[in-house]
Design a protein around this motif. Sequence first.
Motif, PDB file in Angstrom:
ATOM      1  N   PHE A  61       0.838  -1.194   0.000  1.00 35.37           N
ATOM      2  CA  PHE A  61       0.000   0.000   0.000  1.00 35.37           C
ATOM      3  C   PHE A  61       0.874   1.244   0.000  1.00 35.37           C
ATOM      4  O   PHE A  61       1.699   1.437   0.901  1.00 35.37           O
ATOM      5  N   ASP A  62       0.702   2.064  -1.020  1.00 36.18           N
ATOM      6  CA  ASP A  62       1.462   3.308  -1.148  1.00 36.18           C
ATOM      7  C   ASP A  62       2.964   3.056  -1.027  1.00 36.18           C
ATOM      8  O   ASP A  62       3.686   3.803  -0.365  1.00 36.18           O
ATOM      9  N   GLY A  63       3.407   1.960  -1.641  1.00 34.06           N
ATOM     10  CA  GLY A  63       4.826   1.627  -1.668  1.00 34.06           C
ATOM     11  C   GLY A  63       5.346   0.884  -0.452  1.00 34.06           C
ATOM     12  O   GLY A  63       6.537   0.561  -0.388  1.00 34.06           O
ATOM     13  N   LYS A  64       4.468   0.565   0.515  1.00 35.48           N
ATOM     14  CA  LYS A  64       4.898  -0.085   1.760  1.00 35.48           C
ATOM     15  C   LYS A  64       4.226  -1.443   1.903  1.00 35.48           C
ATOM     16  O   LYS A  64       3.034  -1.592   1.641  1.00 35.48           O
ATOM     17  N   ASP A  65       4.999  -2.441   2.352  1.00 29.43           N
ATOM     18  CA  ASP A  65       4.451  -3.769   2.610  1.00 29.43           C
ATOM     19  C   ASP A  65       3.651  -3.725   3.910  1.00 29.43           C
ATOM     20  O   ASP A  65       4.207  -3.524   4.991  1.00 29.43           O
ATOM     21  N   ILE A  66       2.324  -3.903   3.807  1.00 30.85           N
ATOM     22  CA  ILE A  66       1.469  -3.821   4.995  1.00 30.85           C
ATOM     23  C   ILE A  66       0.880  -5.181   5.371  1.00 30.85           C
ATOM     24  O   ILE A  66      -0.027  -5.265   6.207  1.00 30.85           O
ATOM     25  N   THR A  67       1.402  -6.253   4.791  1.00 32.65           N
ATOM     26  CA  THR A  67       0.842  -7.589   4.979  1.00 32.65           C
ATOM     27  C   THR A  67       0.691  -7.952   6.450  1.00 32.65           C
ATOM     28  O   THR A  67      -0.300  -8.567   6.851  1.00 32.65           O
ATOM     29  N   ASP A  68       1.657  -7.568   7.265  1.00 32.62           N
ATOM     30  CA  ASP A  68       1.650  -7.957   8.678  1.00 32.62           C
ATOM     31  C   ASP A  68       1.123  -6.860   9.604  1.00 32.62           C
ATOM     32  O   ASP A  68       1.162  -7.020  10.837  1.00 32.62           O
ATOM     33  N   LEU A  69       0.629  -5.752   9.046  1.00 36.23           N
ATOM     34  CA  LEU A  69       0.122  -4.667   9.891  1.00 36.23           C
ATOM     35  C   LEU A  69      -1.318  -4.938  10.318  1.00 36.23           C
ATOM     36  O   LEU A  69      -2.085  -5.563   9.598  1.00 36.23           O
ATOM     37  N   ASN A  70      -1.687  -4.439  11.514  1.00 40.48           N
ATOM     38  CA  ASN A  70      -3.051  -4.632  12.001  1.00 40.48           C
ATOM     39  C   ASN A  70      -3.983  -3.541  11.467  1.00 40.48           C
ATOM     40  O   ASN A  70      -3.560  -2.638  10.738  1.00 40.48           O
ATOM     41  N   ILE A  71      -5.248  -3.609  11.868  1.00 46.20           N
ATOM     42  CA  ILE A  71      -6.257  -2.670  11.357  1.00 46.20           C
ATOM     43  C   ILE A  71      -5.894  -1.228  11.679  1.00 46.20           C
ATOM     44  O   ILE A  71      -5.964  -0.344  10.814  1.00 46.20           O
ATOM     45  N   ASN A  72      -5.530  -0.967  12.932  1.00 47.14           N
ATOM     46  CA  ASN A  72      -5.218   0.411  13.337  1.00 47.14           C
ATOM     47  C   ASN A  72      -4.032   0.972  12.568  1.00 47.14           C
ATOM     48  O   ASN A  72      -4.038   2.148  12.161  1.00 47.14           O
ATOM     49  N   GLU A  73      -3.018   0.135  12.371  1.00 47.23           N
ATOM     50  CA  GLU A  73      -1.832   0.586  11.633  1.00 47.23           C
ATOM     51  C   GLU A  73      -2.189   0.908  10.180  1.00 47.23           C
ATOM     52  O   GLU A  73      -1.703   1.892   9.611  1.00 47.23           O
ATOM     53  N   ARG A  74      -3.041   0.115   9.601  1.00 48.74           N
ATOM     54  CA  ARG A  74      -3.460   0.372   8.216  1.00 48.74           C
ATOM     55  C   ARG A  74      -4.334   1.630   8.138  1.00 48.74           C
ATOM     56  O   ARG A  74      -4.224   2.410   7.194  1.00 48.74           O
ATOM     57  N   ALA A  75      -5.198   1.805   9.129  1.00 51.44           N
ATOM     58  CA  ALA A  75      -6.036   3.008   9.161  1.00 51.44           C
ATOM     59  C   ALA A  75      -5.168   4.254   9.261  1.00 51.44           C
ATOM     60  O   ALA A  75      -5.438   5.275   8.599  1.00 51.44           O
ATOM     61  N   ASN A  76      -4.127   4.186  10.079  1.00 52.34           N
ATOM     62  CA  ASN A  76      -3.224   5.340  10.235  1.00 52.34           C
ATOM     63  C   ASN A  76      -2.449   5.644   8.957  1.00 52.34           C
ATOM     64  O   ASN A  76      -2.049   6.790   8.725  1.00 52.34           O
ATOM     65  N   LEU A  77      -2.264   4.623   8.110  1.00 56.24           N
ATOM     66  CA  LEU A  77      -1.585   4.839   6.833  1.00 56.24           C
ATOM     67  C   LEU A  77      -2.518   5.409   5.767  1.00 56.24           C
ATOM     68  O   LEU A  77      -2.060   5.889   4.738  1.00 56.24           O
ATOM     69  N   GLY A  78      -3.855   5.318   6.038  1.00 57.77           N
ATOM     70  CA  GLY A  78      -4.789   5.930   5.093  1.00 57.77           C
ATOM     71  C   GLY A  78      -5.783   4.986   4.440  1.00 57.77           C
ATOM     72  O   GLY A  78      -6.232   5.239   3.318  1.00 57.77           O
ATOM     73  N   ILE A  79      -6.157   3.888   5.137  1.00 53.19           N
ATOM     74  CA  ILE A  79      -7.189   2.992   4.616  1.00 53.19           C
ATOM     75  C   ILE A  79      -8.415   3.115   5.513  1.00 53.19           C
ATOM     76  O   ILE A  79      -8.334   2.947   6.725  1.00 53.19           O
ATOM     77  N   GLY A  80      -9.571   3.423   4.908  1.00 56.50           N
ATOM     78  CA  GLY A  80     -10.824   3.543   5.645  1.00 56.50           C
ATOM     79  C   GLY A  80     -11.792   2.452   5.222  1.00 56.50           C
ATOM     80  O   GLY A  80     -11.767   2.002   4.070  1.00 56.50           O
ATOM     81  N   PHE A  81     -12.654   2.016   6.157  1.00 56.24           N
ATOM     82  CA  PHE A  81     -13.579   0.915   5.875  1.00 56.24           C
ATOM     83  C   PHE A  81     -14.968   1.262   6.382  1.00 56.24           C
ATOM     84  O   PHE A  81     -15.139   1.631   7.543  1.00 56.24           O
TER      85      PHE A  81
END
Length: 245
Positions: A61-81
């Motif tokens: 995501f946006d050039g970063k491997d987020i495979t092992d990141l949790n929901i909060n970490e992904r939300a902080n990077l800019g993913i909304g659900f």
Amino acid sequence: MLLELKDITFERENKKILDRINLKLEIGKFIAITGPNGSGKSTLVKIIMGIERPDSGKIIFDGKDITDLNINERANLGIGFAFQQPVKFKGITVYDLLKIAGKKDMTKMEACEILSKVGLCAKEYVDREVNGSLSGGEIKRIEIATVALRKAKLTIFDEPEAGIDLWSFSNLIDVFEKMGELIKGTTLIISHQERILRIADEVILMKAGKIEKMGEGKEILNQTFAKTECYKMKGGKYERKDKSN
């Protein structure tokens, strides 16, 4: 490239739900995912958000491997659900919810502006509680307002048309047609509704855990549904015909 999925697989109870999914999403697109029930649509977006973890593969995501990141970490990077059934909060007003979503002490005038953009008469809603007194369509438009305030790079909607009446759906379509202005990033939406699929920049067609086709919305609809005998139009959406017909 905003999001890239590389060879994503996911199994449950010895059943392959996602089978080597490879997908690239560009910045600023409105993208719809459709397909039969059980094709893996909801699982795919939950894996992107981090609600589920893939058995194998990578998520970039946006050039970063987020495979092992949790929901909060992904939300902080800019993913909304946005969930299929939005959460209700007893005792919290619409104004409170918008302030939480925007992470700032906004004025009521600012809150009214965002409510107006999602088609709600702001003065009637800003001080109301987010509870069962609101209809499904009202709740969903309020949720879209909160998502817009987060200014996510990628915003995911899981069947936003579910559980709302035809009038509310028509109003919701008006909001989605202006989604590019409201949410500046990329929008990814699961839907079976023809009106949503036709306004999408791209449509992803899933079947049996795989991406069968991906392309411009009208093209996918015309190639796959409208000219396929096993599908028929009913209530503005394509449904599979009964095998006995």
